[in-house]
Design an enzyme around this catalytic site. Sequence first.
Site, PDB file in Angstrom:
ATOM      1  CG  HIS A   1      -1.893  -1.168   1.231  1.00 15.93           C
ATOM      2  ND1 HIS A   1      -2.884  -1.245   0.047  1.00 15.93           N
ATOM      3  CD2 HIS A   1      -2.380  -1.890   2.205  1.00 15.93           C
ATOM      4  CE1 HIS A   1      -3.657  -2.263   0.166  1.00 15.93           C
ATOM      5  NE2 HIS A   1      -3.358  -2.825   1.483  1.00 15.93           N
TER       6      HIS A   1
ATOM      7  CG  ASP B   1      -2.722  -8.307   1.020  1.00 16.43           C
ATOM      8  OD1 ASP B   1      -2.008  -8.476   1.834  1.00 16.43           O
ATOM      9  OD2 ASP B   1      -4.125  -7.399   1.329  1.00 16.43           O
TER      10      ASP B   1
ATOM     11  CG  HIS C   1      -6.639  -5.378   1.581  1.00 15.21           C
ATOM     12  ND1 HIS C   1      -6.121  -6.149   2.706  1.00 15.21           N
ATOM     13  CD2 HIS C   1      -7.863  -4.582   2.162  1.00 15.21           C
ATOM     14  CE1 HIS C   1      -7.103  -6.105   3.524  1.00 15.21           C
ATOM     15  NE2 HIS C   1      -8.040  -5.370   3.496  1.00 15.21           N
TER      16      HIS C   1
ATOM     17  CG  ASP D   1      -5.280  -9.960   3.659  1.00 18.41           C
ATOM     18  OD1 ASP D   1      -4.966 -10.424   2.488  1.00 18.41           O
ATOM     19  OD2 ASP D   1      -5.253  -8.552   3.635  1.00 18.41           O
TER      20      ASP D   1
HETATM   21 ZN   LIG Z   1      -4.359  -6.931   2.621  1.00 17.15          ZN
END
Ligand SMILES: [Zn+2]
Length: 389
Positions: free
Chosen positions: A159, A196, A198, A285
């Site tokens: 991120h 991931d 996200h 996740d």
């Molecule tokens: Zn994540």
Amino acid sequence: MEGQTKNIDQNDGAEDLTVFDTGLNVNNPNLAVLYYKNHSSHTCNNLKIPDFEKPERLTDAFLYLKNNNIFDDSRCNLISDIEKASEKDLLRVHTKSYISFIKNYSRKGGGFLGDSTYVTKDTYDVARTSAGAAIRSGNLVIDDDYSYSFALLRPPGHHAGKSKYGGFCIFNNAAVLAKYLQQKKGIGKVMIVDWDAHAGNGTMDIFYNNPDVITLSIHRSPHDFYPRTGFMSQIGEGEGEGYNINVELPVGSENLEYKLAFDEIVIPMIKRHSPDFLICCCGFDGYYKEKTVQMNLTSKGYYQMVKSIKSVYPDNFVILMEGGYHKHNGKLCHSVINALLDRPNPIHDDLNYTNYEKEIQKKVYNKALGNISKVKELFSLPDVDNTVN
Ligand SMILES: [Zn+2]
């Protein structure tokens, strides 16, 4: 879009292993697992914020691997002497002012930055060690004849943009490695595949105009989910147009939807671009026990993804840890390691759906299929016809 005109080999089945063969003995692969203790001093224990990204994510996972005798296998070596990435290494990716900001904030004791990200007095050093672990992962594969490396690192990186922290991330570890390989090791095209849950928005930000680093992120649709960017329509810009791929999967996606995305997009894209180096950003996740994320991957899903990558890219790639906050991280690491070393998946966590849940999963599958078809259309990949009735 340039990606449309690139050669698409419609007949190249996954059985063709010779294309990316670098000459190593892939019948007896060996693996470096990277882990360093000092990550523990990056902790939010003294801050009154949710502690998802905490040291136990890795300390417990490492203990699990040790207790399961992972490192007794001569093909699986533990590497713990990790050097910090230098400021020069970071500057290939991040702005000087951003690096100075993190350094000064950390030296003054740190605190909560916002956007789920915190800094402690040790964070500048730990985050540089995390990026250093990424660099070392690449060197172990390139210089030391390891077939693969798997870095258990934190803070995660995907991120973090050129001048922005976010979602627990400080420096973008995968991007630091990609730029290091290109500028210090003479590597040409690098591809980053991120699974991931996200979107890898920081990585996208860094390479959005760059055709030499192809970024592919498979994630829960960000319309109502962090980081609220990473949409399928974001395909890169300028020279980078056609080199940024986002695959949005619906809430509830499980092994089947991820397999579809791999079969129909990830594998064809690896073949299309035939990168000189491959970096996988592995977040755990999407695991079904991670209730706040609401995806339904099991260990088999992670095992399959790694196997799938190996089917077209048999050696010389690295896997870097991103998110994953559940106490089962160690088990999932074990699945990934066994996939790399051609051993069976050691974890048994298959889901048994009720009839009602099966009906819901059919809808999830068809929604995923629709999204995957859209991405394929955007990038001129052949059509999908895998509808479940
Ligand atoms: Zn994540």
